[in-house]
Design an enzyme around this catalytic site. Structure first.
Site, PDB file in Angstrom:
ATOM      1  N   ARG A  72      -0.521   9.947   1.321  1.00 44.53           N
ATOM      2  CA  ARG A  72       0.753   9.698   0.651  1.00 44.53           C
ATOM      3  C   ARG A  72       1.137  10.900  -0.574  1.00 44.53           C
ATOM      4  O   ARG A  72       0.223  11.401  -1.490  1.00 44.53           O
ATOM      5  CB  ARG A  72       0.915   8.432   0.614  1.00 44.53           C
ATOM      6  CG  ARG A  72       1.464   7.281   1.331  1.00 44.53           C
ATOM      7  CD  ARG A  72       1.427   5.944   1.133  1.00 44.53           C
ATOM      8  NE  ARG A  72       1.276   5.444   2.084  1.00 44.53           N
ATOM      9  CZ  ARG A  72       0.338   4.061   2.331  1.00 44.53           C
ATOM     10  NH1 ARG A  72      -1.614   4.126   1.228  1.00 44.53           N
ATOM     11  NH2 ARG A  72       0.279   3.054   3.344  1.00 44.53           N
TER      12      ARG A  72
ATOM     13  N   LYS B  43      -0.839   1.886  -2.332  1.00 47.80           N
ATOM     14  CA  LYS B  43       0.451   1.389  -2.322  1.00 47.80           C
ATOM     15  C   LYS B  43      -0.173  -0.323  -3.160  1.00 47.80           C
ATOM     16  O   LYS B  43      -0.920  -0.175  -2.703  1.00 47.80           O
ATOM     17  CB  LYS B  43       1.131   1.439  -1.405  1.00 47.80           C
ATOM     18  CG  LYS B  43       2.308   2.656  -0.912  1.00 47.80           C
ATOM     19  CD  LYS B  43       2.405   2.501   0.334  1.00 47.80           C
ATOM     20  CE  LYS B  43       3.811   1.406   0.420  1.00 47.80           C
ATOM     21  NZ  LYS B  43       4.550   1.573   2.199  1.00 47.80           N
TER      22      LYS B  43
ATOM     23  N   HIS C 274       5.186  13.848   3.910  1.00 49.58           N
ATOM     24  CA  HIS C 274       5.351  13.220   5.366  1.00 49.58           C
ATOM     25  C   HIS C 274       4.727  13.576   6.970  1.00 49.58           C
ATOM     26  O   HIS C 274       3.328  12.790   7.180  1.00 49.58           O
ATOM     27  CB  HIS C 274       6.186  11.520   5.428  1.00 49.58           C
ATOM     28  CG  HIS C 274       5.496  10.111   5.483  1.00 49.58           C
ATOM     29  ND1 HIS C 274       4.638   9.673   3.939  1.00 49.58           N
ATOM     30  CD2 HIS C 274       5.025   9.549   6.287  1.00 49.58           C
ATOM     31  CE1 HIS C 274       4.348   8.728   4.698  1.00 49.58           C
ATOM     32  NE2 HIS C 274       4.810   8.354   5.388  1.00 49.58           N
TER      33      HIS C 274
ATOM     34  N   ARG D 139       1.071  13.979   7.138  1.00 52.65           N
ATOM     35  CA  ARG D 139       0.213  12.834   6.920  1.00 52.65           C
ATOM     36  C   ARG D 139      -0.278  11.791   8.835  1.00 52.65           C
ATOM     37  O   ARG D 139      -0.828  11.792   9.185  1.00 52.65           O
ATOM     38  CB  ARG D 139       0.904  11.407   6.148  1.00 52.65           C
ATOM     39  CG  ARG D 139       0.143  10.377   6.128  1.00 52.65           C
ATOM     40  CD  ARG D 139       0.780   9.436   5.399  1.00 52.65           C
ATOM     41  NE  ARG D 139       0.575   7.506   5.084  1.00 52.65           N
ATOM     42  CZ  ARG D 139      -0.390   6.887   4.603  1.00 52.65           C
ATOM     43  NH1 ARG D 139      -1.096   7.967   4.225  1.00 52.65           N
ATOM     44  NH2 ARG D 139      -0.308   5.393   4.764  1.00 52.65           N
TER      45      ARG D 139
ATOM     46  N   HIS E  76      -3.305   0.856   5.497  1.00 49.38           N
ATOM     47  CA  HIS E  76      -2.625   0.757   5.963  1.00 49.38           C
ATOM     48  C   HIS E  76      -3.058  -0.679   6.322  1.00 49.38           C
ATOM     49  O   HIS E  76      -3.802  -0.851   5.909  1.00 49.38           O
ATOM     50  CB  HIS E  76      -2.540   0.881   7.291  1.00 49.38           C
ATOM     51  CG  HIS E  76      -1.476   2.534   8.143  1.00 49.38           C
ATOM     52  ND1 HIS E  76      -1.661   2.875   9.037  1.00 49.38           N
ATOM     53  CD2 HIS E  76      -0.476   2.840   7.265  1.00 49.38           C
ATOM     54  CE1 HIS E  76      -0.336   3.802   8.900  1.00 49.38           C
ATOM     55  NE2 HIS E  76       0.605   3.525   8.085  1.00 49.38           N
TER      56      HIS E  76
ATOM     57  N   TYR F  25       0.280   5.540  16.405  1.00 51.84           N
ATOM     58  CA  TYR F  25      -0.253   7.425  16.589  1.00 51.84           C
ATOM     59  C   TYR F  25      -0.370   7.027  18.335  1.00 51.84           C
ATOM     60  O   TYR F  25      -0.655   7.657  18.936  1.00 51.84           O
ATOM     61  CB  TYR F  25      -1.219   7.231  15.736  1.00 51.84           C
ATOM     62  CG  TYR F  25      -0.634   7.979  14.407  1.00 51.84           C
ATOM     63  CD1 TYR F  25       0.150   8.977  14.457  1.00 51.84           C
ATOM     64  CD2 TYR F  25      -1.003   6.676  13.214  1.00 51.84           C
ATOM     65  CE1 TYR F  25       0.969   8.825  13.181  1.00 51.84           C
ATOM     66  CE2 TYR F  25      -0.272   7.048  12.080  1.00 51.84           C
ATOM     67  CZ  TYR F  25       0.608   8.371  11.879  1.00 51.84           C
ATOM     68  OH  TYR F  25       1.384   8.549  10.645  1.00 51.84           O
TER      69      TYR F  25
END
Length: 290
Positions: free
Chosen positions: A154, A178, A248, A251, A274, A283
């Protein structure tokens, strides 16, 4: 939060502290929780004076859903607001502040999956050929582009990469993601080569961060998110007319091209950082559409 009933204020504050200190959620997540809970609190107190969070029944939550729908909130926003309420009531129930969770049977509205904007492999190749690697700025810009596409990081992670976290011997970078969660990402050969060139630039030798701040700033020693965004957008505009492309998108392209080449979805989930597989499954939807 002073406008809410004192006890409701207290409940929200304790919940936010738990999310910040124990679960180590990001500032953005905390702000989002706070905004959602404050909005609900104002709805509750307008609905009936001094109605406490701990005394609510299912009816008020259903009325809140109707209120959000009438005010034209998107299904995605409504789903997030309900998820925030579910989180705080799960917290209240778990800590025995309420005897029964009134949100147990209320479901989060389904949000239609939006397929991300991304680049084709041909566009990626063109993108990587644009920066002038005979100049320090060109080497820096290509390093940024290659890291996005090679590792799937990210933008908030890329700006904070520290040089000591890079291991060129085994093609990996240790990323702080994150919620302060650590993960290892893998460098492709092209990314490794340009990164090696970038690391040997004289201007880089004394800096802690891979991409130091471009201005003297007492608040931050690393490059700013907005600066990186502008750098990437400049190059994206040279390969595509899609105005919704962003850093993004690199990514997204990274993940999509991995799955197209047969990568295991669990491995892609871990590389992207994730929390749940459902975030990565978008995806596979791209593959079905193709």
């Amino acid at each position: 939060m002073s406008k809410l009933d004192h006890k409701n204020n207290e409940i929200i504050t304790e919940f936010l502290n738990y999310q910040k200190i124990i679960r180590k959620l990001s500032e953005n997540s905390i702000k989002s929780y706070k905004a959602d809970l404050m909005q609900f609190g104002h709805f509750v107190e307008k609905y009936e004076n001094s109605l406490l969070f701990t005394k609510l029944n299912k009816t008020i939550f259903r009325n809140y859903l109707i209120h959000l729908d009438k005010n034209k909130y998107s299904s995605k926003t409504i789903a997030r607001k309900i998820a925030s309420l579910k989180s705080i009531y799960k917290y209240l129930y778990k800590n025995k502040i309420i005897a029964k969770n009134p949100l147990d049977t209320i479901k989060i509205p389904k949000v239609p999956k939006r397929l991300p904007h991304l680049l084709s492999k041909k566009q990626i190749m063109k993108l990587m050929s644009i920066p002038d690697i005979n100049t320090p700025i060109g080497i820096r810009d290509l390093t940024i582009l290659e890291l996005f596409y090679s590792t799937g990081v990210r933008i908030s992670e890329l700006v904070k990469i520290e040089k000591t976290k890079i291991n060129l011997d085994n093609n990996t970078i240790h990323i702080l993601g994150k919620g302060n969660k650590d993960r290892i990402v893998i460098l492709g050969d092209r990314a490794k080569n340009v990164l090696n060139k970038y690391l040997h630039l004289k201007s880089n030798l004394i800096n802690k961060y891979l991409f130091p701040s471009l201005i003297k700033n007492k608040y931050s020693k690393h490059i700013g998110i907005r600066t990186v965004y502008n750098i990437v957008i400049k190059y994206l505009r040279m390969v595509s007319d899609d105005e919704k492309l962003s850093p993004h998108s690199l990514r997204h392209s990274f993940a999509t091209h991995l799955i197209e080449n047969g990568a295991d979805i669990i491995a892609v989930k871990d590389l992207l950082g994730h929390d749940s597989l459902s975030s990565t499954q978008v995806y596979t939807h791209i593959q079905k559409e193709k």
